[in-house]
Design an enzyme around this catalytic site. Structure first.
Site, PDB file in Angstrom:
ATOM      1  N   HIS A  28       1.446   0.959 -13.045  1.00  0.00           N
ATOM      2  CA  HIS A  28       2.125  -0.287 -13.427  1.00  0.00           C
ATOM      3  C   HIS A  28       3.634  -0.034 -13.450  1.00  0.00           C
ATOM      4  O   HIS A  28       4.075   0.998 -13.986  1.00  0.00           O
ATOM      5  CB  HIS A  28       1.631  -0.737 -14.810  1.00  0.00           C
ATOM      6  CG  HIS A  28       2.236  -2.029 -15.233  1.00  0.00           C
ATOM      7  ND1 HIS A  28       1.828  -3.247 -14.708  1.00  0.00           N
ATOM      8  CD2 HIS A  28       3.250  -2.309 -16.094  1.00  0.00           C
ATOM      9  CE1 HIS A  28       2.559  -4.212 -15.247  1.00  0.00           C
ATOM     10  NE2 HIS A  28       3.418  -3.675 -16.082  1.00  0.00           N
ATOM     11  N   GLY A  46       0.777  -1.237   0.000  1.00  0.00           N
ATOM     12  CA  GLY A  46       0.000   0.000   0.000  1.00  0.00           C
ATOM     13  C   GLY A  46       0.808   1.288   0.000  1.00  0.00           C
ATOM     14  O   GLY A  46       0.290   2.339   0.379  1.00  0.00           O
ATOM     15  N   SER A  47       2.055   1.237  -0.475  1.00  0.00           N
ATOM     16  CA  SER A  47       2.837   2.488  -0.434  1.00  0.00           C
ATOM     17  C   SER A  47       2.318   3.508  -1.449  1.00  0.00           C
ATOM     18  O   SER A  47       2.378   4.722  -1.198  1.00  0.00           O
ATOM     19  CB  SER A  47       4.331   2.213  -0.644  1.00  0.00           C
ATOM     20  OG  SER A  47       4.604   1.816  -1.963  1.00  0.00           O
ATOM     21  N   ASN A  48       1.798   3.056  -2.572  1.00  0.00           N
ATOM     22  CA  ASN A  48       1.188   4.020  -3.515  1.00  0.00           C
ATOM     23  C   ASN A  48      -0.108   4.585  -2.949  1.00  0.00           C
ATOM     24  O   ASN A  48      -0.404   5.767  -3.139  1.00  0.00           O
ATOM     25  CB  ASN A  48       0.949   3.355  -4.876  1.00  0.00           C
ATOM     26  CG  ASN A  48       2.198   3.365  -5.734  1.00  0.00           C
ATOM     27  OD1 ASN A  48       2.628   4.413  -6.202  1.00  0.00           O
ATOM     28  ND2 ASN A  48       2.807   2.196  -5.921  1.00  0.00           N
TER      29      ASN A  48
HETATM   30  C1  GAR Z   1       3.908  -1.168  -7.230  1.00  0.00           C
HETATM   31  O1  GAR Z   1       5.209  -1.224  -7.732  1.00  0.00           O
HETATM   32  C2  GAR Z   1       2.902  -1.163  -8.357  1.00  0.00           C
HETATM   33  O2  GAR Z   1       3.319  -0.456  -9.491  1.00  0.00           O
HETATM   34  C3  GAR Z   1       2.795  -2.637  -8.667  1.00  0.00           C
HETATM   35  O3  GAR Z   1       2.829  -3.281  -7.421  1.00  0.00           O
HETATM   36  C4  GAR Z   1       3.554  -2.459  -6.487  1.00  0.00           C
HETATM   37  C5  GAR Z   1       2.641  -2.220  -5.320  1.00  0.00           C
HETATM   38  O4  GAR Z   1       3.320  -1.568  -4.284  1.00  0.00           O
HETATM   39  N1  GAR Z   1       1.598  -2.931  -9.377  1.00  0.00           N
HETATM   40  C6  GAR Z   1       1.478  -3.933 -10.224  1.00  0.00           C
HETATM   41  O5  GAR Z   1       2.374  -4.710 -10.484  1.00  0.00           O
HETATM   42  C7  GAR Z   1       0.093  -4.045 -10.850  1.00  0.00           C
HETATM   43  N2  GAR Z   1       0.106  -4.974 -11.908  1.00  0.00           N
HETATM   44  P1  GAR Z   1       2.506  -0.833  -3.138  1.00  0.00           P
HETATM   45  O6  GAR Z   1       1.491  -1.840  -2.602  1.00  0.00           O
HETATM   46  O7  GAR Z   1       3.531  -0.491  -2.107  1.00  0.00           O
HETATM   47  O8  GAR Z   1       1.842   0.374  -3.725  1.00  0.00           O
END
Ligand code: GAR
Length: 192
Positions: A111, A14-16
């Site tokens: 992505h 969930g950092s995004n």
């Molecule tokens: C991020 O790098 C995002 O771009 C990727 O998963 C990670 C999630 O990190 N998304 C995908 O690969 C979607 N197909 P987060 O949970 O820390 O945001």
């Protein structure tokens, strides 16, 4: 126009989502987060969201024998809080065509590659394997084809000599956290 009612869908860290939530705290940001929904009960991002004071919901994939059933439960949760736009943020499920039609043109995704290169998984390992000079991330509108909708914004980052998939992922992730709030704000300004 007031803040758009944004739901953020996560499956993990969930950092995004956190980057979007922190941006949305600014009074002039064009969205407020009305729900953080996770497809996994133990997702670390749920705790982060709760700490930020955001409403959370879990729709456990394992409780739903079909994609249609999962997506119907998700739509019910989204509708119950008046969602106007949806940001996928590390949401690792493929959504049904019916769900995407219900929220037509209102779902965006981030992505971790420079699409159209490397849709799907293991994007950083694939960029390294190909000997690419750059990796990066893309924010795009979600359509029925995986990782394929109209591109809203991209950031490229250099690939360095001793990069591993992990070091590259970390560099790209920093770029994601800057790109997603900006690209989402620009996208929301175009919504009717
Ligand atoms: C991020 O790098 C995002 O771009 C990727 O998963 C990670 C999630 O990190 N998304 C995908 O690969 C979607 N197909 P987060 O949970 O820390 O945001």
């Amino acid at each position: 126009m007031g803040k758009r009612r944004l739901a953020v869908l996560i499956s993990g860290r969930g950092s995004n989502m956190e980057a979007l939530a922190r941006a949305a705290q600014a009074p002039d940001y064009p969205a407020g987060i009305v729900l953080v929904a996770s497809s996994k009960a133990g997702a670390a991002g749920l705790e982060t969201a709760a700490t930020l004071g955001l409403p959370t919901a879990v729709i456990p994939a394992r409780d739903h024998p079909t994609r249609d059933s999962f997506d119907a439960a998700l739509t019910a949760a989204l509708e119950s809080c008046g969602t106007e736009a949806i940001a996928l943020a590390g949401f690792m499920r493929i959504l049904t065509p019916g769900f995407i039609r219900r929220w037509q043109g209102r779902i965006v995704n981030i992505h971790p590659s420079l699409l159209p290169k490397y849709p799907g998984l293991d994007t950083h390992a694939r960029a390294l394997e190909a000997g690419d000079a750059q990796g990066g991330c893309t924010v795009h509108i979600v359509t029925e084809t995986l990782d394929d909708g109209p591109i809203l914004a991209q950031t490229a980052v250099p690939i360095r000599a001793h990069d591993t998939a992990e070091t590259l992922a970390a560099r790209v992730l920093e770029a994601e956290h800057r790109l997603y709030p900006q690209a989402l704000a620009a996208f929301l300004a175009t919504l009717p």
